[in-house]
Design a protein around this motif. Sequence first.
Motif, PDB file in Angstrom:
ATOM      1  N   GLY A   1       0.795  -1.216   0.000  1.00  0.00           N
ATOM      2  CA  GLY A   1       0.000   0.000   0.000  1.00  0.00           C
ATOM      3  C   GLY A   1       0.820   1.254   0.000  1.00  0.00           C
ATOM      4  O   GLY A   1       0.272   2.348   0.227  1.00  0.00           O
ATOM      5  N   ILE A   2       2.132   1.131  -0.222  1.00  0.00           N
ATOM      6  CA  ILE A   2       2.985   2.317  -0.237  1.00  0.00           C
ATOM      7  C   ILE A   2       2.564   3.253  -1.360  1.00  0.00           C
ATOM      8  O   ILE A   2       2.473   4.456  -1.191  1.00  0.00           O
ATOM      9  N   VAL A   3       2.304   2.711  -2.537  1.00  0.00           N
ATOM     10  CA  VAL A   3       1.820   3.505  -3.658  1.00  0.00           C
ATOM     11  C   VAL A   3       0.517   2.859  -4.148  1.00  0.00           C
ATOM     12  O   VAL A   3       0.142   1.750  -3.738  1.00  0.00           O
TER      13      VAL A   3
ATOM     14  N   ASP B   1       1.925  -1.812  -9.910  1.00  0.00           N
ATOM     15  CA  ASP B   1       1.938  -2.826 -10.963  1.00  0.00           C
ATOM     16  C   ASP B   1       2.664  -2.319 -12.204  1.00  0.00           C
ATOM     17  O   ASP B   1       3.498  -3.017 -12.786  1.00  0.00           O
ATOM     18  N   ASP B   2       2.369  -1.088 -12.602  1.00  0.00           N
ATOM     19  CA  ASP B   2       3.060  -0.513 -13.762  1.00  0.00           C
ATOM     20  C   ASP B   2       4.560  -0.413 -13.510  1.00  0.00           C
ATOM     21  O   ASP B   2       5.380  -0.697 -14.400  1.00  0.00           O
TER      22      ASP B   2
ATOM     23  N   VAL C   1       2.287  11.500  -6.434  1.00  0.00           N
ATOM     24  CA  VAL C   1       1.291  12.562  -6.449  1.00  0.00           C
ATOM     25  C   VAL C   1       0.492  12.511  -7.749  1.00  0.00           C
ATOM     26  O   VAL C   1      -0.748  12.538  -7.764  1.00  0.00           O
ATOM     27  N   GLN C   2       1.207  12.425  -8.865  1.00  0.00           N
ATOM     28  CA  GLN C   2       0.541  12.363 -10.160  1.00  0.00           C
ATOM     29  C   GLN C   2       0.124  10.942 -10.528  1.00  0.00           C
ATOM     30  O   GLN C   2      -0.635  10.754 -11.484  1.00  0.00           O
ATOM     31  N   GLY C   3       0.646   9.974  -9.779  1.00  0.00           N
ATOM     32  CA  GLY C   3       0.291   8.588 -10.068  1.00  0.00           C
ATOM     33  C   GLY C   3       0.809   8.100 -11.388  1.00  0.00           C
ATOM     34  O   GLY C   3       0.111   7.394 -12.127  1.00  0.00           O
ATOM     35  N   ARG C   4       2.064   8.435 -11.725  1.00  0.00           N
ATOM     36  CA  ARG C   4       2.620   8.039 -13.010  1.00  0.00           C
ATOM     37  C   ARG C   4       4.118   7.768 -12.883  1.00  0.00           C
ATOM     38  O   ARG C   4       4.749   8.100 -11.868  1.00  0.00           O
TER      39      ARG C   4
ATOM     40  N   THR D   1       9.037   1.861  -1.963  1.00  0.00           N
ATOM     41  CA  THR D   1       8.814   1.023  -3.140  1.00  0.00           C
ATOM     42  C   THR D   1      10.112   0.781  -3.901  1.00  0.00           C
ATOM     43  O   THR D   1      10.414  -0.348  -4.314  1.00  0.00           O
ATOM     44  N   VAL D   2      10.893   1.835  -4.100  1.00  0.00           N
ATOM     45  CA  VAL D   2      12.165   1.698  -4.825  1.00  0.00           C
ATOM     46  C   VAL D   2      13.145   0.861  -4.017  1.00  0.00           C
ATOM     47  O   VAL D   2      13.843  -0.011  -4.561  1.00  0.00           O
TER      48      VAL D   2
END
Length: 1146
Positions: free
Chosen positions: A28-30, A36-37, A306-309, A325-326
């Motif tokens: 749930g971090i991102v 997934d992407d 923030v932008q989700g990308r 995540t990284v």
Amino acid sequence: MASKGAGMAFSRKSYGLTSDAEKSRVTGIVHEKLLDDYLHRIFSSTDRAPTAATSRKLLNFQNLPEHLDQLLHVDEEAEEEEESQGQVEGRLGPSTVVLDHTGGFEGLLLVDDDLLGVIGHSNFGTIRSTTCVYKGKWVYEVLISSQGLMQIGWCTINCRFNQEEGVGDTHNSYAYDGNRVRKWNVTTTNYGKAWAAGDIVSCLIDLDEGTLSFCLTPSDPPFCSRNGVSLGTAFENLSRGLGMAYFPAISLSFKESVAFNFGSRPLRYPVVGYRPLQDPPSADLVRAQELLGCFQAVLSVELDPVQGRLVEKESSEWQLQGQPTVLLTLAHIFHRFAPLLRKVYLVEAVLMSFLLGVVEADTPAQAQSVVHQVLDLLWLFMEDYEVQDCLKQLMMSLLRLYRFSPIVPDLALQIRYLRLTIAILSHEKSRKFLLSHVLYPLLATSFDVLRSVVFFYIKSPLRVEEAGLQELIPTTWWPRRSSREGKESKEVKDETSEERLRRRAYERGCQRLKKRIEVVEELQVQILKLLLNNQDDNGGEASRYIFLTKFRKFLQENASSRGNMPMLCPPEYMVCFLHRLISALRYYWDEYKASNPRATFSEEAYIPPQVFYNGKVDYFDLQRLGGLLSHLRKTLKDDLASKANILIDPLELQAATMDDLDEDEEPAPAAAQRPMQALAMGGALPLPRPSWLSSPTLGRANRFLSTAAVSLMTPRRPLSTSEKVKVRTLSAEQRTREDIEGSQWNEGLLVGRPPEEPEQPLTENSLLEVLDGAIMMYNLSVHQQLGKMVGVSDDVNEYAMALRDTEDKLRRCPKRRKDILAELTKSQKVFSEKLDHLSRRLAWVHATVYSQEKMQDIYWLLRVCLRTIEHGDRTGPLFAFMPEFYLSVAINSYSALKNYFGPVHSMEELPGYEETLTRLAAILAKHFADTRIVGTDIRDSLMQALASYVCYPNSLRAVERIPEEQRIAMVRSLLAPYEQRPWAQTNWILVRLWRGCGFGYRYTRLPHLLKTKPEDANLPSLQKPCPSTLLQQHMADLLREGPDVAPSFLNSVLNQLNWAFSEFIGMIQEIQQAAERLERNFVDSRQLKVCATCFDLSVSLLRVLEMTITLVPEIFLDWAQPTSEMLLRRLAQAWRAWTTTLFWWQ
């Protein structure tokens, strides 16, 4: 091999992935879609088409291990093959192929720790590998480290070798010898090309066809070629069948060395259809390449929660910002990647290729940023032992690539490897590890284990065409005549317009070459600047002090192993290392001056005299001016106490005396131990020490360096017993920054300052030690190499003379003699081609060894030595502690500047030339008879240097410019009685001061001497007369001074004349009697040389008598002096004997 299965626990480092509850929080971090992407972007296979987002499986950290297993899955057949490498058809033996160190060669060969490198340690030792082949096509590579006598090839197990017969000298053994350019199988025939150090020999055997071939740097299968020239098949119809299997083998002579590659590293020149003896880790290689692709993807993508990308980034702009995540993604990658990065094959094939690609594609700043990011992540996600193994393999591979890379016109390969080295060493933690554990010893002393001095060497191309010098310097030129003093004004004035154009075109080509070499040299200096950094002491010792420890050990090994080539740094490496070290040293010296106005500039650098007697710097077993250090500490202990406030403890003095077998024991009082004492510690042999020094961490004491216990007091005021500071002088390995630089109450390296020395610091103490090491390096082998490289210039002069002589014969040859014209034309072509080659090689030598910048470095060392000797001389008897090599370097560096750098550069162009000549003249004049100097060799060197000094007008004028009292003292020493001292050199000096006056004034050289070569024109004995009337006057004044000066001097001259003349007459009679015998006989050449020497001595002594009679005739004619009649009678007897003998001889 990576572990399999979905269940995964990180055993190396904990990243909070040890429980399912934690894993659920991690996902749930991102945003789930963004995660997934991101994971699909990172862990997409490089050889598969991207999967559509609608059809692919949703990735998260729970199912990522399973996805990674699928991504890294290797074909089962390939994996099974890798797991059973030892069972390959056509090959017998262990899967890991090494040299067979159990073959009973003890003492005959030296084998490296990795069992792949070997050095000959006997007349002709032989060794083979542990694996043999009996079917198929196989290849292995041999890196030629030295180009001497070796026979490389294949043999069967039944071959028996000895110290005279090696590989190729018996049946069923086959070898290639690139030193003699022959192939061997019982008999020998011409084959192949000559090899050189750095070449790679590939040995190929085809047991299907029964053929065997060799090659150097192969390019075209199935045969091998070197620069496009095929070596072809060496042997055919090999014996095959039952019991016939062939082992790689080599026989090599004493001190020759090679390194094998059976496949443990990627082959430099793989041949299609041939298989290395050791199979590569194919499955692991596929996995490592996949994981590297994932790692590169991480460096090229950033998450924007923030932008989700996903945001595409340049690798040089990527930053680790602590995003969970990284971090978790990298942890999964390195969990599988880390074990693979410990294998040398994968480091070279995967990591090295990736980093070199980064360096080649990006600017230096961008490449350094990416390399730093990579190293940071390695240290973060891998265990220390894993990173260390990886870095060691990486640096060793980089060293090999740099050392043996071919010379190309733009030096692009060398520049690329150096840029990567700089990027790696710019990383502080990696630099300190490599400096401590990998880049020491600083040079490969054996095998293929290379060290950091390799990075400072620019090898000279043995073959000009390979280096592209023909394109870089299309027009060649060479000087008309030999001149090493830089005076070509007459030659330039006489040259034709065509010659002038050729010379200018050649000079432009040389400048182009020099600019390219300067790029490499600047990168090498940057490496040394990184190693000499002393501001990176966060959490440990600064790099400079690690470097100093290793540097001192490097000097010790080379100083104590002179003559043992496997343990000696090659002189050509030492020359390049010295120049780069001087550049980096002067940079830091002047940088310190900029921030400390009281310090001195590097132009005024010298070594303070206390460094030589306070035991802080290890000089090993090098001779001091006054003898052994243990002897000096015993005899000069009172001077040390009074001038330097250093007190020698009697117990330690006794221990030192007992340890020195060359001196008698001197018992010391048992109650002399003081509570406030200090011990000089340093290196090799254990010495008894006080109880407070019983800690085993202090190491063992060095009998040459540290034989005394030292108590130090400030020279400004006496200290009470309670104020005395206990000081320990430790060995190089045990010293800390404070031991070198000092602190508020400790002067560190400069402890024991004599009153003659200024209080203000010269620079940082650590830089003083680096400077001291640089001077020692020059003495060890640099000067010898500078003289050796002059041979290229001499060859140019000889061929130029031969070409001019041939062209003159062509002009004079009648046109009807076509046969002679054809031969002369052929000779002219040969000489021209050889001169073209040599002139281009000379351009390389001038750019790398004899450039203006290199000349200024040697000149700077000369001036440093002069200032050091002058400051040491002021300390009185403590001057005896100075190592002899300081005087040797002063003498030799002046000789190099005068003789080796011309005609391109002249010493007269250097700043302060006249002053430097005068200062050196003052040192020679004062110390050639200095009683503080006891070494026979250094005293002879000083005498010979002074004798040479007075042969040249410029240096003779410098002698005349020294203060009058020093000139008079020098002449007084020359006029001392000849007995009990080397009088021949003294007499030669006096002859040179007179030569050009009196009877023999018209001779430039003695008439009986043969005509000399042009390159010998600068020899002292062949210089034109340049008498010194000033020094003659001093001599006359001294001979008139007292009643005993003239008689003692003249009696010693006449005694030596009687001896030399008697020996000459006796030998002449023996030679004549031998010539008159009827039986055929030959006169010993040594007897002729001794006879000629005695004649020269007799003539020289007569010239001194002539000078004395001319300058001070009253010594013989003033009957008021009691010795006049006796001297006149002896003179008449000598003259009568000489004239009588000459009449008899005629």
